[in-house]
Scaffold this active site. Structure first.
Site, PDB file in Angstrom:
ATOM      1  N   LYS A 185       0.838  -1.316  -0.106  1.00  0.00           N
ATOM      2  CA  LYS A 185       0.058   0.042  -0.152  1.00  0.00           C
ATOM      3  C   LYS A 185       0.900   1.410   0.234  1.00  0.00           C
ATOM      4  CE  LYS A 185      -1.500   1.514   3.991  1.00  0.00           C
ATOM      5  NZ  LYS A 185      -1.420   2.999   4.305  1.00  0.00           N
ATOM      6  N   ASN A 186       1.942   1.464   0.879  1.00  0.00           N
ATOM      7  CA  ASN A 186       2.677   2.436   1.094  1.00  0.00           C
ATOM      8  C   ASN A 186       3.768   2.837  -0.370  1.00  0.00           C
ATOM      9  OD1 ASN A 186       1.691   2.998   3.380  1.00  0.00           O
ATOM     10  ND2 ASN A 186       3.134   2.129   4.660  1.00  0.00           N
ATOM     11  N   CYS A 212      -4.625   7.645  10.500  1.00  0.00           N
ATOM     12  CA  CYS A 212      -4.607   7.009  11.644  1.00  0.00           C
ATOM     13  C   CYS A 212      -4.129   8.181  12.935  1.00  0.00           C
ATOM     14  CB  CYS A 212      -3.494   5.792  11.994  1.00  0.00           C
ATOM     15  SG  CYS A 212      -4.108   4.175  10.962  1.00  0.00           S
ATOM     16  N   ARG A 214       2.199  13.976  11.795  1.00  0.00           N
ATOM     17  CA  ARG A 214       3.056  13.686  10.642  1.00  0.00           C
ATOM     18  C   ARG A 214       3.187  14.901  10.080  1.00  0.00           C
ATOM     19  NH1 ARG A 214       1.584   7.608   8.211  1.00  0.00           N
ATOM     20  NH2 ARG A 214       0.191   7.267  10.052  1.00  0.00           N
ATOM     21  N   ASP A 234       6.124   0.595  11.710  1.00  0.00           N
ATOM     22  CA  ASP A 234       4.889  -0.294  11.410  1.00  0.00           C
ATOM     23  C   ASP A 234       4.751  -1.630  11.772  1.00  0.00           C
ATOM     24  OD1 ASP A 234       3.851   2.015  10.354  1.00  0.00           O
ATOM     25  OD2 ASP A 234       3.928   1.397   8.216  1.00  0.00           O
ATOM     26  N   ARG A 268      -7.817  -0.585   5.625  1.00  0.00           N
ATOM     27  CA  ARG A 268      -7.107   0.225   4.961  1.00  0.00           C
ATOM     28  C   ARG A 268      -6.025  -0.290   4.340  1.00  0.00           C
ATOM     29  NH1 ARG A 268      -5.044   4.125   8.258  1.00  0.00           N
ATOM     30  NH2 ARG A 268      -4.005   4.904   6.760  1.00  0.00           N
TER      31      ARG A 268
END
Length: 426
Positions: A22-23, A120, A125, A308, A400
């Site tokens: 995803k990232n 989240c 960030r 993560d 997600r």
């Protein structure tokens, strides 16, 4: 609202496949903004954030088709006309990666209006590093009513020294730099595989990039980029999560379609805990033989142990004999899973950015709440070994970033099912 019901006690046996990252997929989808031509991305995971990104691109005037059937992990994007270069709050409020369209939009159109990021609630960030870099490249930045606006006639190459390592900041300014006039030198860059994956795609589009994957990236801007066909990296965090699943359940699990080179820090820490890992070219076999041993861990930027994976490692630490000290150096609010793990019988105490886990404690079923993406994964892992039936609420967080995780785990022996509204085509 969806829930997972998990009955613990089954060792995971067999082969489980890792999806695309995803990232990596999110910045690569944003990079399609940089060209009028067609972009085809393969190995796209079917997760909520990808659907949000599709809606975002289409709201700007792009066409974005997600594949079905045999091509279900492929997306075709064409940004021939960007009639509305704005990332609207209603679309991006659930996704932190919304800031990734800022750089490519202002580079392509000379204007971008982007809602402040959502996602989240794991800590700040700040987007200020993105904005500082764009200002150095000649953009005029204004902020009002929850939106950031950037304008320029054309971006110019600049020397950008990041005050702090930032993955999305590196990616955003890399995308801006490829169409800037002249050379851009970026220092103290993020070195994550997701940055390298984006750089490989941009290079395939005709960008001139040197040093991606190191702390210094040099970009020579070009006037135009072409379309490209690019395959997304496997998801190293999903792979790491499944490695912990195999270890914590006492199973014999083959984690397939991954890149072990991206998991060196995770592999080393699991081996320190006494987990047996057989590493292949694109797969890792995980076995838990005998008692697990406690190990301290601190999250750091790549190639260190990823933030993560902190929550998942903490779930494992509850089953390791001895005391593990876990330090979170990246985000200041990433211990929200602790209270839920303690509800299941874990013995964890938090002091600032440090969590002390007294391991070897049997876990019991409970009703628990998912607070963010990776916290959700840690609770699933804990539920796999808990005595009785655990109910996990708010699992939309896990949707997600994990593709059909309950189906994948059920395929290797887990007793897990979904209750409530079904997301996507399940």
């Amino acid at each position: 609202m969806d829930k997972f019901v998990v009955r613990g006690g089954n060792p995971l046996l067999g082969t489980i496949k890792v999806s695309g990252a995803k990232n990596s997929a999110l910045p690569c989808m944003a990079a399609a903004i940089l060209t009028e031509e067609e972009v085809v991305l393969e190995n796209i995971p079917q997760v909520r954030d990808i659907e949000t990104e599709r809606k975002l691109l289409e709201s700007m005037g792009a066409t974005c088709e997600l594949g079905y059937g045999r091509a279900q992990h492929r997306t075709t994007i064409q940004c021939a006309v960007l009639s509305d270069p704005e990332a609207k709050y209603e679309i991006v409020k659930t996704m932190r990666a919304s800031s990734l369209v800022l750089g490519p939009l202002v580079a392509r159109t000379g204007m971008a209006r982007v809602a402040a990021p959502g996602g989240c609630a794991i800590g700040g960030r700040p987007i200020d590093l993105h904005l500082k870099g764009l200002e150095l490249m000649g953009a005029k930045i204004t902020q009002e009513h929850g939106y950031i606006e950037a304008r320029t006639d054309r971006l110019k190459g600049a020397h950008i020294l990041f005050d702090k390592i930032t993955v999305t900041g590196t990616e955003d300014l890399l995308m801006a730099a490829v169409l800037a006039d002249g050379e851009t030198l970026m220092e103290n860059c993020a070195q994550e595989p997701e940055v390298t994956d984006l750089a490989a795609m941009l290079t395939g589009m005709g960008a001139h990039i040197e040093g991606a994957g190191t702390s210094t990236i040099r970009v020579q801007g070009v006037s135009k980029l072409n379309g490209v066909k690019h395959r997304i990296n496997p998801d190293r965090i999903e792979a790491g999560t499944f490695l912990v699943a195999g270890a914590i359940s006492g199973g014999d699990l083959n984690v397939d379609c991954c890149n072990p080179k991206h998991l060196a820090a995770v592999i080393a820490k699991l081996e320190e805990c006494g987990v047996r890992l057989d590493v292949g070219k694109d797969s890792i076999r995980v076995r838990s033989e005998g008692k697990l041993k406690a190990a301290d861990m601190a999250t750091v930027e790549y190639p260190g142990f990823p933030t993560d994976m902190q929550a998942q490692f903490m779930a494992l630490a509850t089953q390791c004999e001895g005391t593990s000290v876990i330090t979170e150096n990246i985000f200041e609010n990433r211990f929200m899973h602790v209270s839920e793990l303690n509800r299941m019988g874990a013995n964890i105490k938090v002091d600032g950015r440090t969590a002390t886990v007294r391991g070897g404690t049997p876990l019991q079923s409970a009703a628990v709440m998912c607070s963010d993406l990776r916290a959700s994964a840690s609770l699933v892992l804990a539920a796999l070994i808990a005595d009785g039936e655990t109910i996990l609420d708010r699992v939309y967080h896990i949707d997600r970033g994990y593709e059909r995780i309950e189906e994948k785990l059920r395929g290797v022996g887990a007793q897990i099912r979904r209750m409530g509204e079904v997301f996507g085509k399940r």
